[in-house]
Design an enzyme around this catalytic site. Structure first.
Site, PDB file in Angstrom:
ATOM      1  N   HIS A  81      -4.742  -1.401 -29.267  1.00  0.00           N
ATOM      2  CA  HIS A  81      -5.894  -1.377 -28.777  1.00  0.00           C
ATOM      3  C   HIS A  81      -6.360  -2.729 -28.667  1.00  0.00           C
ATOM      4  CE1 HIS A  81     -10.534  -0.913 -28.930  1.00  0.00           C
ATOM      5  NE2 HIS A  81     -10.059  -0.535 -27.533  1.00  0.00           N
ATOM      6  N   GLU A 110      -4.703  -4.750 -26.037  1.00  0.00           N
ATOM      7  CA  GLU A 110      -4.922  -4.415 -24.771  1.00  0.00           C
ATOM      8  C   GLU A 110      -6.387  -5.057 -24.292  1.00  0.00           C
ATOM      9  OE1 GLU A 110      -8.742  -1.936 -23.162  1.00  0.00           O
ATOM     10  OE2 GLU A 110      -7.388  -0.593 -24.396  1.00  0.00           O
ATOM     11  N   HIS A 111      -7.129  -5.460 -25.346  1.00  0.00           N
ATOM     12  CA  HIS A 111      -8.378  -6.128 -24.848  1.00  0.00           C
ATOM     13  C   HIS A 111      -7.907  -7.713 -24.880  1.00  0.00           C
ATOM     14  CE1 HIS A 111     -11.931  -3.925 -26.165  1.00  0.00           C
ATOM     15  NE2 HIS A 111     -11.301  -3.086 -26.404  1.00  0.00           N
ATOM     16  N   GLU A 146     -17.281  -1.561 -31.509  1.00  0.00           N
ATOM     17  CA  GLU A 146     -16.687  -0.513 -30.759  1.00  0.00           C
ATOM     18  C   GLU A 146     -16.623   0.660 -31.775  1.00  0.00           C
ATOM     19  OE1 GLU A 146     -13.629   1.208 -27.470  1.00  0.00           O
ATOM     20  OE2 GLU A 146     -13.632  -0.956 -28.473  1.00  0.00           O
TER      21      GLU A 146
END
Length: 426
Positions: A54, A57-58, A134
């Site tokens: 993740h 991906e960012h 998040e």
């Protein structure tokens, strides 16, 4: 390089390095949805790097050798396009939607962020903070985070059970070199698909891709550890207005012959307002605002689950009723129920084909999962082939397994796992 036609509108080209380029031509639209889907996700992470998929991906959007993070955002928005990404348990996707004339820019942007990201230290610290926010937001959203707890209870102590966002303490310590190494070892052309749907020519997409994706590392990524469903019980007492409850069982994987039967069964049991769960638990008894069942499927595992949010006083009544409905399920399925559930599934499949984004995503997912493209007619035929006897058999199969129970909120009145097992064996 090998090119084949999957059906009238779909073409697939496989380059010598294994990278696949697929297109679905829709001549009547003015746009193109495209992206690269990578067959890598949370389940490919080691325990000490949970969250790296993740975070990677960012970070892909935070600057390359040719573009700053702002440049990436400005270039796509200058043409009215959209550029985004998401991470799952088995796949990570980087996708865009643009007007058909802007295909070269979209291909170049996606190729750039997947091959030439710089992992700038300042950007990494800033984005790390965003992801920690998040994670905190997810923790504050009980009807969201309860699914992570449920996944962990179903698949404990293994990558399939770890959260997609990662654990805060691990994300806080991941270094730029670790992220880069993870990308180099896992983002290999053989498990990547460039898919596009919309107003485009396949040959042009291939030409653009061959020139843009020229720096992918060769070789194959390591396979993830096999998923091992175990089940169990987790309870999280919190001061909430509702109790959030997930009850589930070992489900059906994507490659299982019963995959489509399981999908129809979930739709019939709790997939809409006419479903058994909705009618019995909400409409007849008024115990919940929302209740539904779901069938999550991966390459070698699956989960069949039921989610409900209910009040503290109603929590004790809810699970016994759900158990009774599960026990009735194999014995009294009607042809009318089967027809309605199958119609809902088929309508969803066919209606999605009106969207370039859905057709693009489906194309990529099928190539990563099946190594071929399934036509809508083939999928519809598989749904149509499900019979009442198949549903009854799969219902017995699902409920016979060890259950998983997760509850969050004022959980004191929620039936415990041993009582639940006893009820299901009655």
């Amino acid at each position: 390089m090998i090119t084949s036609k999957a059906d009238a509108s779909v073409e697939v080209t496989t380059l010598d390095n294994g990278f696949r380029i697929a297109s679905d031509r829709m001549a009547s639209v003015e746009t193109i949805s495209l992206g690269v889907w990578v067959g890598i996700g949370t389940r490919h992470e080691g325990a000490a790097e949970n969250g790296v998929s993740h975070l990677l991906e960012h970070m892909a959007f935070k600057g390359t050798r040719r573009r700053s993070a702002r440049d990436i955002a400005v270039e796509i928005e200058n043409v009215g396009g959209v550029l985004n990404a998401y991470t799952g348990r088995e796949q990570t996707a980087y996708y865009a939607k643009v007007l058909s004339g802007d295909l070269p820019l979209a291909v170049d942007l996606i190729a750039d962020i997947l091959q030439h990201s710089t992992y700038d230290a300042t950007e990494l610290e800033r984005e790390r903070g965003v992801i920690l926010q998040e994670i905190g937001q997810a923790e504050d959203t009980p009807d969201d985070i309860v699914y992570d707890y449920f996944q962990e209870a179903a698949f404990p102590d293994q990558s399939m059970g770890r959260p997609v966002l990662g654990r805060a303490e691990i994300v806080a310590g991941l270094r730029a070199d670790e992220i880069a190494a993870y990308q180099t070892s896992h983002y290999r052309p053989g498990n990547m698909v460039l898919a596009a749907a919309g107003n485009l020519e396949h040959a042009r997409l291939v030409d653009l891709a061959v020139k843009a994706f020229d720096s992918l590392p060769l070789g194959h990524s390591a396979a993830p550890e096999p998923a091992r469903y175990r089940g169990g019980e987790t309870r999280y007492g919190r001061e909430l207005e509702q109790v959030h409850i997930l009850l589930g069982f070992e489900g059906i994987g994507i490659h299982d012959p019963d995959y489509y039967t399981g999908a129809v069964l979930s739709q019939l049991f709790g997939g809409g307002m006419s479903s058994r769960l909705f009618q019995e638990v909400r409409e007849k008894r008024g115990l919940v605002y929302g209740i539904h069942s779901f069938a999550s499927a991966w390459k070698d595992a699956g989960l069949f689950g039921i989610y409900a949010g209910t009040g503290e006083d109603e929590a004790g009544e809810l699970l016994p009723i759900v158990c009774d409905e599960l026990l009735k399920l194999p014995h009294d399925i009607s042809a009318e129920e089967l027809h309605r559930a199958a119609a809902q599934l088929k309508a969803g499949i066919l209606m999605a084909r009106e969207k370039t984004s859905a057709r693009c995503e489906q194309l990529a997912a099928q190539l990563l999962i099946y190594d071929r493209v399934l036509s809508p007619a083939e999928i519809v035929a598989k749904v149509d082939a499900v019979g009442v006897a198949d549903l009854a058999r799969v219902a017995r199969r699902l409920v016979a397994g060890n259950p998983t129970l997760t509850a969050m909120g004022p959980v004191g009145k929620v039936m415990d796992l041993e009582s639940l097992r006893g009820r299901l064996q009655a």
